[in-house]
Design an enzyme around this catalytic site. Structure first.
Site, short mmCIF file in Angstrom:
data_model
loop_
_atom_site.label_atom_id
_atom_site.label_comp_id
_atom_site.label_asym_id
_atom_site.label_seq_id
_atom_site.Cartn_x
_atom_site.Cartn_y
_atom_site.Cartn_z
N THR A 196 0.96 -1.12 0.02
CA THR A 196 -0.07 0.23 -0.10
C THR A 196 0.77 1.36 0.12
O THR A 196 0.26 2.36 -0.41
CB THR A 196 -1.08 0.09 1.01
OG1 THR A 196 -0.17 0.09 2.37
CG2 THR A 196 -1.70 -1.27 1.36
N GLN A 242 -2.81 4.91 0.17
CA GLN A 242 -4.12 4.41 -0.02
C GLN A 242 -4.26 3.05 0.49
O GLN A 242 -4.59 2.31 -0.48
CB GLN A 242 -4.87 4.90 -1.42
CG GLN A 242 -5.05 6.49 -1.46
CD GLN A 242 -5.61 6.96 -0.31
OE1 GLN A 242 -6.81 6.70 0.02
NE2 GLN A 242 -4.79 8.06 0.18
N HIS A 243 -4.31 2.65 1.63
CA HIS A 243 -4.27 1.51 2.15
C HIS A 243 -5.31 0.68 1.64
O HIS A 243 -5.49 -0.52 0.97
CB HIS A 243 -4.05 1.41 3.58
CG HIS A 243 -3.03 2.24 4.44
ND1 HIS A 243 -1.57 1.60 4.09
CD2 HIS A 243 -2.84 3.32 5.05
CE1 HIS A 243 -1.07 2.73 4.61
NE2 HIS A 243 -1.52 3.52 5.20
N ASP A 244 -6.68 0.87 2.34
CA ASP A 244 -7.81 0.25 1.96
C ASP A 244 -8.41 0.03 0.66
O ASP A 244 -8.75 -0.91 0.34
CB ASP A 244 -8.90 0.57 3.24
CG ASP A 244 -8.38 0.47 4.46
OD1 ASP A 244 -9.22 1.19 5.42
OD2 ASP A 244 -7.73 -0.32 4.63
N CYS A 246 -7.06 -0.25 -1.86
CA CYS A 246 -6.21 -1.42 -2.75
C CYS A 246 -6.86 -2.72 -2.44
O CYS A 246 -6.66 -3.50 -3.62
CB CYS A 246 -4.59 -1.33 -2.23
SG CYS A 246 -3.54 -0.38 -2.53
#
Ligand code: RIB
Ligand code: CA
Length: 312
Positions: A196, A242-244, A246
Protein backbone atom coordinates in the site's frame (compact mmCIF):
# COMPACT_ATOMS: atom_id res chain seq x y z
CA UNK A 1 -15.07 -10.13 -15.41
CA UNK A 2 -17.70 -12.27 -13.64
CA UNK A 3 -19.37 -10.43 -10.77
CA UNK A 4 -17.74 -11.08 -7.39
CA UNK A 5 -20.01 -11.68 -4.39
CA UNK A 6 -18.38 -9.74 -1.57
CA UNK A 7 -18.54 -8.94 2.12
CA UNK A 8 -16.61 -5.80 3.10
CA UNK A 9 -15.45 -5.81 6.73
CA UNK A 10 -14.15 -2.38 7.69
CA UNK A 11 -13.52 0.31 10.32
CA UNK A 12 -14.33 3.59 8.46
CA UNK A 13 -11.99 5.38 8.68
CA UNK A 14 -10.94 7.79 5.94
CA UNK A 15 -9.30 5.23 3.65
CA UNK A 16 -12.00 2.64 4.39
CA UNK A 17 -14.50 5.26 3.18
CA UNK A 18 -12.63 5.66 -0.11
CA UNK A 19 -12.65 1.88 -0.48
CA UNK A 20 -16.41 1.81 0.14
CA UNK A 21 -17.03 4.53 -2.47
CA UNK A 22 -15.06 2.48 -5.03
CA UNK A 23 -16.96 -0.71 -4.19
CA UNK A 24 -20.39 0.94 -4.15
CA UNK A 25 -19.64 2.48 -7.57
CA UNK A 26 -18.83 -0.91 -9.11
CA UNK A 27 -22.16 -2.78 -9.20
CA UNK A 28 -21.27 -4.34 -12.57
CA UNK A 29 -18.33 -6.14 -10.97
CA UNK A 30 -19.13 -6.43 -7.26
CA UNK A 31 -22.28 -7.89 -5.70
CA UNK A 32 -21.83 -6.47 -2.19
CA UNK A 33 -23.76 -8.86 0.03
CA UNK A 34 -23.03 -6.94 3.23
CA UNK A 35 -20.82 -4.38 4.86
CA UNK A 36 -19.75 -5.42 8.36
CA UNK A 37 -18.09 -2.92 10.68
CA UNK A 38 -15.70 -3.23 13.59
CA UNK A 39 -14.13 -0.98 16.21
CA UNK A 40 -10.77 0.22 14.99
CA UNK A 41 -9.94 3.67 13.73
CA UNK A 42 -12.82 4.92 15.87
CA UNK A 43 -15.27 3.13 18.19
CA UNK A 44 -17.76 0.57 16.88
CA UNK A 45 -20.77 2.90 17.12
CA UNK A 46 -19.01 5.40 14.85
CA UNK A 47 -17.62 2.93 12.31
CA UNK A 48 -21.15 1.55 11.85
CA UNK A 49 -22.60 5.06 11.47
CA UNK A 50 -19.82 6.03 9.06
CA UNK A 51 -20.41 2.99 6.84
CA UNK A 52 -24.10 3.96 6.67
CA UNK A 53 -23.14 7.59 5.82
CA UNK A 54 -20.96 6.45 2.89
CA UNK A 55 -23.66 3.99 1.81
CA UNK A 56 -26.24 6.83 1.74
CA UNK A 57 -23.91 9.26 -0.09
CA UNK A 58 -23.22 6.52 -2.65
CA UNK A 59 -26.93 5.76 -3.07
CA UNK A 60 -26.45 2.12 -2.08
CA UNK A 61 -28.90 1.63 0.78
CA UNK A 62 -29.66 -1.74 -0.81
CA UNK A 63 -26.53 -3.05 0.94
CA UNK A 64 -27.04 -4.12 4.58
CA UNK A 65 -24.63 -2.82 7.23
CA UNK A 66 -24.10 -5.08 10.26
CA UNK A 67 -22.48 -3.75 13.43
CA UNK A 68 -19.57 -5.82 14.65
CA UNK A 69 -17.17 -6.24 17.52
CA UNK A 70 -16.68 -3.31 19.86
CA UNK A 71 -13.47 -4.72 21.34
CA UNK A 72 -10.59 -6.90 20.15
CA UNK A 73 -10.48 -10.58 21.17
CA UNK A 74 -7.96 -10.06 23.97
CA UNK A 75 -6.14 -6.74 24.03
CA UNK A 76 -7.76 -3.39 24.95
CA UNK A 77 -9.02 -1.30 22.01
CA UNK A 78 -6.61 1.17 20.42
CA UNK A 79 -8.26 3.80 18.18
CA UNK A 80 -6.52 5.87 15.50
CA UNK A 81 -8.63 9.03 15.56
CA UNK A 82 -5.45 11.12 15.17
CA UNK A 83 -5.34 9.80 11.58
CA UNK A 84 -9.05 9.80 10.86
CA UNK A 85 -10.48 12.68 12.93
CA UNK A 86 -12.88 12.44 15.87
CA UNK A 87 -15.74 11.42 13.55
CA UNK A 88 -13.58 8.88 11.72
CA UNK A 89 -14.33 10.52 8.37
CA UNK A 90 -11.89 13.40 8.52
CA UNK A 91 -13.58 16.67 7.50
CA UNK A 92 -16.46 15.00 5.66
CA UNK A 93 -19.72 16.39 7.08
CA UNK A 94 -21.30 13.69 9.24
CA UNK A 95 -25.02 13.14 9.86
CA UNK A 96 -27.34 10.47 11.22
CA UNK A 97 -28.06 8.29 8.17
CA UNK A 98 -31.65 7.54 7.13
CA UNK A 99 -31.36 3.76 6.89
CA UNK A 100 -30.56 1.78 10.06
CA UNK A 101 -28.15 -1.08 10.54
CA UNK A 102 -29.39 -4.55 9.63
CA UNK A 103 -30.45 -7.09 12.26
CA UNK A 104 -27.72 -9.41 13.47
CA UNK A 105 -24.16 -8.75 14.46
CA UNK A 106 -21.32 -8.90 11.96
CA UNK A 107 -19.81 -12.29 12.83
CA UNK A 108 -23.21 -13.99 12.61
CA UNK A 109 -23.96 -12.24 9.31
CA UNK A 110 -20.64 -13.47 7.87
CA UNK A 111 -21.40 -17.05 8.94
CA UNK A 112 -24.97 -16.92 7.64
CA UNK A 113 -24.01 -15.47 4.24
CA UNK A 114 -21.05 -17.80 3.66
CA UNK A 115 -22.90 -20.95 4.77
CA UNK A 116 -25.97 -20.18 2.66
CA UNK A 117 -24.13 -19.68 -0.61
CA UNK A 118 -22.12 -22.04 -2.87
CA UNK A 119 -18.67 -22.92 -1.54
CA UNK A 120 -16.02 -20.52 -2.76
CA UNK A 121 -18.53 -18.00 -4.07
CA UNK A 122 -18.23 -15.33 -1.35
CA UNK A 123 -15.08 -13.21 -1.15
CA UNK A 124 -14.20 -10.78 1.60
CA UNK A 125 -12.31 -7.51 1.76
CA UNK A 126 -11.06 -6.91 5.32
CA UNK A 127 -9.79 -3.40 5.94
CA UNK A 128 -9.78 -3.13 9.71
CA UNK A 129 -8.88 -5.24 12.73
CA UNK A 130 -9.83 -8.86 11.93
CA UNK A 131 -12.03 -9.39 14.99
CA UNK A 132 -15.30 -10.09 13.13
CA UNK A 133 -13.79 -12.70 10.81
CA UNK A 134 -11.99 -14.39 13.73
CA UNK A 135 -15.26 -14.56 15.70
CA UNK A 136 -17.05 -15.97 12.65
CA UNK A 137 -14.41 -18.69 12.24
CA UNK A 138 -14.62 -19.56 15.95
CA UNK A 139 -18.44 -19.77 15.75
CA UNK A 140 -18.48 -21.81 12.52
CA UNK A 141 -15.10 -23.28 11.47
CA UNK A 142 -16.73 -24.65 8.30
CA UNK A 143 -16.62 -21.18 6.77
CA UNK A 144 -12.85 -21.59 6.33
CA UNK A 145 -13.39 -24.16 3.58
CA UNK A 146 -16.35 -22.30 2.07
CA UNK A 147 -15.01 -18.75 1.87
CA UNK A 148 -13.59 -17.53 -1.42
CA UNK A 149 -10.55 -15.29 -1.33
CA UNK A 150 -10.16 -13.03 1.72
CA UNK A 151 -8.32 -9.87 0.65
CA UNK A 152 -6.76 -8.34 3.73
CA UNK A 153 -5.21 -4.92 4.23
CA UNK A 154 -2.72 -5.54 7.02
CA UNK A 155 0.79 -6.35 8.08
CA UNK A 156 4.22 -5.21 7.01
CA UNK A 157 7.56 -6.80 6.18
CA UNK A 158 9.97 -4.61 4.24
CA UNK A 159 8.25 -1.35 5.27
CA UNK A 160 8.31 -1.86 9.03
CA UNK A 161 5.36 -0.80 11.19
CA UNK A 162 3.12 2.27 11.17
CA UNK A 163 1.73 2.02 14.71
CA UNK A 164 4.85 0.57 16.35
CA UNK A 165 8.34 -0.04 14.98
CA UNK A 166 7.35 -3.55 13.90
CA UNK A 167 3.56 -3.69 13.49
CA UNK A 168 0.95 -2.32 11.12
CA UNK A 169 -2.23 -0.91 12.72
CA UNK A 170 -4.90 -3.45 11.63
CA UNK A 171 -2.88 -6.40 12.89
CA UNK A 172 -1.62 -4.58 16.01
CA UNK A 173 -5.16 -3.52 16.96
CA UNK A 174 -6.22 -7.18 17.25
CA UNK A 175 -3.23 -9.52 16.84
CA UNK A 176 -5.09 -12.49 18.35
CA UNK A 177 -7.84 -12.18 15.77
CA UNK A 178 -5.28 -11.99 12.96
CA UNK A 179 -3.59 -15.08 14.42
CA UNK A 180 -6.91 -16.98 14.40
CA UNK A 181 -7.55 -16.01 10.77
CA UNK A 182 -4.11 -16.82 9.38
CA UNK A 183 -3.81 -20.07 11.36
CA UNK A 184 -7.25 -21.16 10.11
CA UNK A 185 -5.92 -21.75 6.61
CA UNK A 186 -8.51 -19.51 4.98
CA UNK A 187 -7.27 -18.37 1.53
CA UNK A 188 -5.86 -14.87 1.89
CA UNK A 189 -4.29 -12.26 -0.32
CA UNK A 190 -2.56 -9.78 1.96
CA UNK A 191 -1.88 -6.16 1.04
CA UNK A 192 0.58 -5.04 3.70
CA UNK A 193 2.35 -1.73 3.89
CA UNK A 194 4.90 -3.18 1.45
CA UNK A 195 2.13 -2.92 -1.16
CA UNK A 196 0.00 0.00 0.00
CA UNK A 197 2.96 2.35 0.41
CA UNK A 198 3.39 2.04 -3.37
CA UNK A 199 -0.12 3.47 -3.95
CA UNK A 200 -0.13 7.12 -2.93
CA UNK A 201 -2.52 10.05 -3.38
CA UNK A 202 0.04 12.44 -4.86
CA UNK A 203 -0.86 16.10 -5.44
CA UNK A 204 -1.36 15.41 -9.16
CA UNK A 205 -3.70 12.50 -8.42
CA UNK A 206 -5.67 14.52 -5.84
CA UNK A 207 -6.04 17.26 -8.46
CA UNK A 208 -7.27 14.67 -10.96
CA UNK A 209 -9.98 13.54 -8.50
CA UNK A 210 -10.99 17.17 -7.94
CA UNK A 211 -11.48 17.56 -11.69
CA UNK A 212 -14.21 14.90 -11.64
CA UNK A 213 -17.71 16.28 -11.11
CA UNK A 214 -19.51 13.43 -9.38
CA UNK A 215 -20.75 13.13 -5.76
CA UNK A 216 -18.35 10.26 -5.07
CA UNK A 217 -15.36 12.17 -6.47
CA UNK A 218 -16.26 15.27 -4.47
CA UNK A 219 -16.44 13.22 -1.26
CA UNK A 220 -13.21 11.34 -2.02
CA UNK A 221 -11.47 14.65 -2.75
CA UNK A 222 -12.43 15.82 0.76
CA UNK A 223 -11.19 12.54 2.24
CA UNK A 224 -7.92 12.86 0.31
CA UNK A 225 -7.43 16.44 1.49
CA UNK A 226 -7.76 15.26 5.09
CA UNK A 227 -5.39 12.35 4.45
CA UNK A 228 -2.83 14.78 2.98
CA UNK A 229 -3.11 16.92 6.10
CA UNK A 230 -2.61 13.96 8.47
CA UNK A 231 0.33 12.72 6.36
CA UNK A 232 1.96 16.16 6.49
CA UNK A 233 1.22 16.49 10.21
CA UNK A 234 2.07 13.04 11.56
CA UNK A 235 4.39 11.43 9.00
CA UNK A 236 5.86 14.02 6.70
CA UNK A 237 5.32 14.29 2.96
CA UNK A 238 2.27 15.19 0.90
CA UNK A 239 1.23 11.86 -0.63
CA UNK A 240 -0.71 9.63 1.77
CA UNK A 241 -0.77 5.88 1.00
CA UNK A 242 -4.18 4.52 0.01
CA UNK A 243 -4.23 1.40 2.15
CA UNK A 244 -7.84 0.16 2.12
CA UNK A 245 -8.78 1.13 -1.46
CA UNK A 246 -6.10 -1.37 -2.58
CA UNK A 247 -8.33 -4.26 -1.44
CA UNK A 248 -11.18 -3.22 -3.74
CA UNK A 249 -8.83 -2.30 -6.57
CA UNK A 250 -7.21 -5.75 -6.23
CA UNK A 251 -10.61 -7.45 -6.51
CA UNK A 252 -11.44 -5.35 -9.58
CA UNK A 253 -8.05 -5.63 -11.31
CA UNK A 254 -5.77 -8.29 -9.79
CA UNK A 255 -3.54 -8.11 -12.87
CA UNK A 256 -2.06 -4.89 -11.50
CA UNK A 257 -0.82 -6.65 -8.34
CA UNK A 258 2.00 -9.18 -7.92
CA UNK A 259 1.30 -11.67 -5.11
CA UNK A 260 3.59 -14.49 -4.01
CA UNK A 261 2.96 -17.50 -1.73
CA UNK A 262 4.21 -16.99 1.81
CA UNK A 263 3.93 -18.33 5.31
CA UNK A 264 2.56 -15.49 7.47
CA UNK A 265 2.56 -15.69 11.25
CA UNK A 266 1.51 -13.05 13.77
CA UNK A 267 3.34 -12.19 17.00
CA UNK A 268 0.93 -12.35 19.94
CA UNK A 269 3.33 -12.86 22.86
CA UNK A 270 5.93 -10.13 22.83
CA UNK A 271 4.99 -6.67 24.14
CA UNK A 272 7.84 -5.24 22.06
CA UNK A 273 6.81 -6.78 18.72
CA UNK A 274 3.11 -7.48 19.33
CA UNK A 275 1.23 -7.66 16.01
CA UNK A 276 4.37 -8.12 13.92
CA UNK A 277 3.74 -10.14 10.74
CA UNK A 278 6.54 -12.61 10.11
CA UNK A 279 6.32 -13.07 6.32
CA UNK A 280 8.39 -16.02 5.10
CA UNK A 281 8.98 -16.39 1.36
CA UNK A 282 11.20 -19.48 1.63
CA UNK A 283 8.66 -22.30 1.50
CA UNK A 284 9.31 -26.05 1.13
CA UNK A 285 6.03 -26.40 -0.79
CA UNK A 286 4.80 -23.05 -2.19
CA UNK A 287 1.78 -24.71 -3.81
CA UNK A 288 0.36 -25.58 -0.39
CA UNK A 289 0.55 -22.00 0.91
CA UNK A 290 -2.84 -20.48 1.81
CA UNK A 291 -1.48 -16.93 2.04
CA UNK A 292 -0.25 -14.75 -0.81
CA UNK A 293 1.62 -11.53 -0.05
CA UNK A 294 1.49 -8.60 -2.49
CA UNK A 295 5.00 -7.40 -3.29
CA UNK A 296 4.43 -5.12 -6.27
CA UNK A 297 1.63 -2.81 -7.46
CA UNK A 298 1.28 -1.06 -10.83
CA UNK A 299 0.17 2.11 -9.05
CA UNK A 300 -0.28 4.14 -12.24
CA UNK A 301 -2.75 1.59 -13.60
CA UNK A 302 -4.46 1.26 -10.21
CA UNK A 303 -4.96 5.01 -9.84
CA UNK A 304 -6.21 5.29 -13.42
CA UNK A 305 -8.84 2.69 -12.49
CA UNK A 306 -9.72 4.63 -9.31
CA UNK A 307 -10.33 7.76 -11.42
CA UNK A 308 -12.50 5.86 -13.92
CA UNK A 309 -14.63 4.45 -11.11
CA UNK A 310 -15.11 7.85 -9.43
CA UNK A 311 -16.16 9.34 -12.77
CA UNK A 312 -19.08 6.89 -13.16
O1 RIB B 1 -2.43 0.58 8.62
C1 RIB B 1 -3.46 1.06 7.79
C2 RIB B 1 -4.79 0.53 8.23
O2 RIB B 1 -5.08 0.99 9.54
C3 RIB B 1 -5.95 1.02 7.35
O3 RIB B 1 -6.94 0.04 7.29
C4 RIB B 1 -6.47 2.22 8.10
O4 RIB B 1 -7.88 2.44 7.87
C5 RIB B 1 -6.25 1.81 9.52
O5 RIB B 1 -7.36 1.03 9.90
CA1 CA C 1 -9.22 0.55 7.87
Amino acid sequence: MTKTSLIIDCDPGVDDAVALFLAFASPEDLDILAVTTVAGNVEARLTARNARIIRQLAGREDVPVHVGAATPLVRPPIIASHFHGESGLGDLPVFEPDAPCAEGEAADAIVSIVMSRPAGSVAMAVTGPMTNLALAIQREPAIVGRLGTVVVMGGARREGGNITASAEYNIYADPHAADVVFRSGVKTVVLGLDATHQVRATPARVAAVKAIDTPAARAVAQLFDFAVWTEQTHVGGDSPPQHDPCTILYLLAPQHFTAVPVDLQVETGSPLTMGHTAVEFRLPDPESATCRWVTQVDHEAVFALLLRILAR
